[in-house]
Scaffold this motif. Structure first.
Motif, short mmCIF file in Angstrom:
data_model
loop_
_atom_site.label_atom_id
_atom_site.label_comp_id
_atom_site.label_asym_id
_atom_site.label_seq_id
_atom_site.Cartn_x
_atom_site.Cartn_y
_atom_site.Cartn_z
N ALA A 155 47.92 26.45 57.32
CA ALA A 155 46.69 27.11 57.79
C ALA A 155 46.12 26.38 59.00
O ALA A 155 45.63 27.01 59.95
CB ALA A 155 45.66 27.16 56.67
N LEU A 156 46.20 25.06 59.01
CA LEU A 156 45.73 24.26 60.14
C LEU A 156 46.57 24.56 61.38
O LEU A 156 46.05 24.75 62.48
CB LEU A 156 45.83 22.79 59.76
CG LEU A 156 45.21 21.76 60.66
CD1 LEU A 156 43.71 21.98 60.77
CD2 LEU A 156 45.49 20.37 60.13
N MET A 157 47.88 24.67 61.18
CA MET A 157 48.78 25.00 62.29
C MET A 157 48.48 26.39 62.84
O MET A 157 48.49 26.61 64.05
CB MET A 157 50.22 24.91 61.80
CG MET A 157 51.26 24.97 62.88
SD MET A 157 52.86 24.49 62.22
CE MET A 157 53.75 25.98 62.45
N LYS A 158 48.19 27.33 61.96
CA LYS A 158 47.87 28.69 62.38
C LYS A 158 46.58 28.70 63.20
O LYS A 158 46.50 29.39 64.22
CB LYS A 158 47.73 29.60 61.16
CG LYS A 158 47.45 31.04 61.54
CD LYS A 158 47.37 31.93 60.31
CE LYS A 158 47.09 33.37 60.69
NZ LYS A 158 47.03 34.24 59.53
N ARG A 159 45.56 27.95 62.76
CA ARG A 159 44.30 27.89 63.52
C ARG A 159 44.52 27.33 64.91
O ARG A 159 43.96 27.82 65.89
CB ARG A 159 43.28 27.03 62.77
CG ARG A 159 42.65 27.75 61.60
CD ARG A 159 41.75 26.87 60.78
NE ARG A 159 40.72 26.22 61.55
CZ ARG A 159 40.04 25.17 61.11
NH1 ARG A 159 40.29 24.66 59.92
NH2 ARG A 159 39.10 24.63 61.86
N MET A 160 45.35 26.29 65.01
CA MET A 160 45.64 25.71 66.33
C MET A 160 46.38 26.72 67.20
O MET A 160 46.09 26.85 68.38
CB MET A 160 46.47 24.44 66.17
CG MET A 160 45.69 23.26 65.70
SD MET A 160 46.64 21.75 65.82
CE MET A 160 46.90 21.39 64.12
N TYR A 161 47.33 27.43 66.61
CA TYR A 161 48.11 28.43 67.35
C TYR A 161 47.21 29.54 67.87
O TYR A 161 47.31 29.95 69.02
CB TYR A 161 49.21 29.01 66.45
CG TYR A 161 49.89 30.21 67.06
CD1 TYR A 161 50.89 30.05 68.02
CD2 TYR A 161 49.53 31.50 66.70
CE1 TYR A 161 51.50 31.15 68.59
CE2 TYR A 161 50.14 32.60 67.27
CZ TYR A 161 51.12 32.42 68.21
OH TYR A 161 51.71 33.51 68.79
N MET A 162 46.33 30.05 67.00
CA MET A 162 45.46 31.17 67.39
C MET A 162 44.50 30.81 68.51
O MET A 162 44.05 31.69 69.24
CB MET A 162 44.67 31.67 66.17
CG MET A 162 45.54 32.20 65.05
SD MET A 162 46.64 33.51 65.56
CE MET A 162 45.55 34.90 65.49
N ASN A 163 44.18 29.52 68.66
CA ASN A 163 43.24 29.09 69.69
C ASN A 163 43.92 28.55 70.94
O ASN A 163 43.24 28.05 71.84
CB ASN A 163 42.27 28.06 69.10
CG ASN A 163 41.38 28.68 68.07
OD1 ASN A 163 40.78 29.72 68.30
ND2 ASN A 163 41.31 28.08 66.90
N LEU A 164 45.23 28.66 71.01
CA LEU A 164 45.94 28.32 72.25
C LEU A 164 45.69 29.41 73.29
O LEU A 164 45.45 30.56 72.93
CB LEU A 164 47.44 28.23 72.00
CG LEU A 164 48.00 26.98 71.36
CD1 LEU A 164 49.48 27.18 71.04
CD2 LEU A 164 47.82 25.78 72.26
N TYR B 93 45.59 20.88 74.69
CA TYR B 93 45.18 22.29 74.64
C TYR B 93 44.75 22.72 73.24
O TYR B 93 44.24 23.82 73.06
CB TYR B 93 46.33 23.20 75.07
CG TYR B 93 46.47 23.33 76.56
CD1 TYR B 93 45.65 24.18 77.29
CD2 TYR B 93 47.43 22.59 77.25
CE1 TYR B 93 45.78 24.31 78.65
CE2 TYR B 93 47.57 22.71 78.62
CZ TYR B 93 46.74 23.57 79.32
OH TYR B 93 46.87 23.69 80.66
N LEU B 94 44.99 21.90 72.23
CA LEU B 94 44.75 22.32 70.85
C LEU B 94 43.29 22.27 70.46
O LEU B 94 42.60 21.29 70.73
CB LEU B 94 45.58 21.44 69.90
CG LEU B 94 47.08 21.55 70.08
CD1 LEU B 94 47.79 20.58 69.16
CD2 LEU B 94 47.56 22.96 69.84
N LYS B 95 42.85 23.35 69.81
CA LYS B 95 41.49 23.47 69.30
C LYS B 95 41.57 23.96 67.86
O LYS B 95 42.51 24.66 67.50
CB LYS B 95 40.69 24.51 70.09
CG LYS B 95 40.52 24.24 71.55
CD LYS B 95 39.76 25.40 72.16
CE LYS B 95 39.62 25.25 73.65
NZ LYS B 95 38.88 26.37 74.23
N LEU B 96 40.56 23.62 67.07
CA LEU B 96 40.51 24.15 65.71
C LEU B 96 39.71 25.43 65.64
O LEU B 96 39.96 26.28 64.80
CB LEU B 96 39.92 23.10 64.76
CG LEU B 96 40.81 21.87 64.57
CD1 LEU B 96 40.13 20.86 63.68
CD2 LEU B 96 42.15 22.27 63.99
N ASN B 97 38.72 25.58 66.52
CA ASN B 97 37.93 26.80 66.59
C ASN B 97 37.87 27.25 68.04
O ASN B 97 37.88 26.44 68.96
CB ASN B 97 36.51 26.57 66.06
CG ASN B 97 36.51 26.21 64.60
OD1 ASN B 97 37.20 26.83 63.81
ND2 ASN B 97 35.74 25.20 64.24
#
Length: 159
Positions: A105-114, A31-35
């Motif tokens: 920051a990478l973890m936050k990007r993944m979280y925001m795109n869940l 489910y993880l996305k960067l954008n």
């Protein structure tokens, strides 16, 4: 104070997906996305093997070569660990604090795109992140090589 959002009841399919994600890290990683507009991250075979090892064993020491996606795997695993466990304290230690900030920051990007139904309430700060509230609160803090960063705390996971 973390912002609260109104949650709708989960559908039966979402509940089943949530249960499966909580059991299988590799399924959660799909489910993880960067954008937001991107496809989910395309994990390599050796990264899936790392997922299995991380989930199967309580203590893991790993050697990673350069450009192998180590930070991506670490950020994804910490996100999964903090989302589906309760009362955890995770310390992310790196040679430089700036590298730890990049991982956060990478973890936050993944979280925001869940998907919203998969997100747990989170409060991202500059040097730490807090998931959940009350007794079930989870923390992840960044640490350089400083001896007393986590003095007096019981560390659940050290990355």
């Amino acid at each position: 104070m973390p912002k609260t959002r109104k949650q709708r009841p989960l559908t039966q399919d979402e509940l089943e997906e949530l249960k499966r994600c909580s059991r299988e890290f590799s399924y959660f990683a799909s489910y993880l996305k960067l954008n937001k507009d991107d496809q989910p991250i395309q994990w390599r075979d050796y990264q899936y093997k790392a997922f299995d090892v991380l989930q199967s064993y309580p203590r893991v020491i790993a050697k990673w070569c350069k450009h192998s996606g180590r930070r991506l795997v670490e950020a994804a695993y910490m996100l999964w660990f903090l989302t589906f466990r309760s009362a955890q304290f995770v310390v992310y230690s790196d040679t430089k604090l700036s590298l730890g900030k990049k991982t956060l920051a990478l973890m936050k990007r993944m979280y925001m795109n869940l998907p919203k139904w998969l997100q747990k309430k989170a409060d991202f700060k500059k040097l730490y992140v807090q998931f959940g509230e009350g007794y079930e609160r989870n923390y992840m803090v960044l640490s350089g090589y400083v001896a007393d960063t986590c003095r007096g705390r019981t560390i659940t996971m050290l990355v």
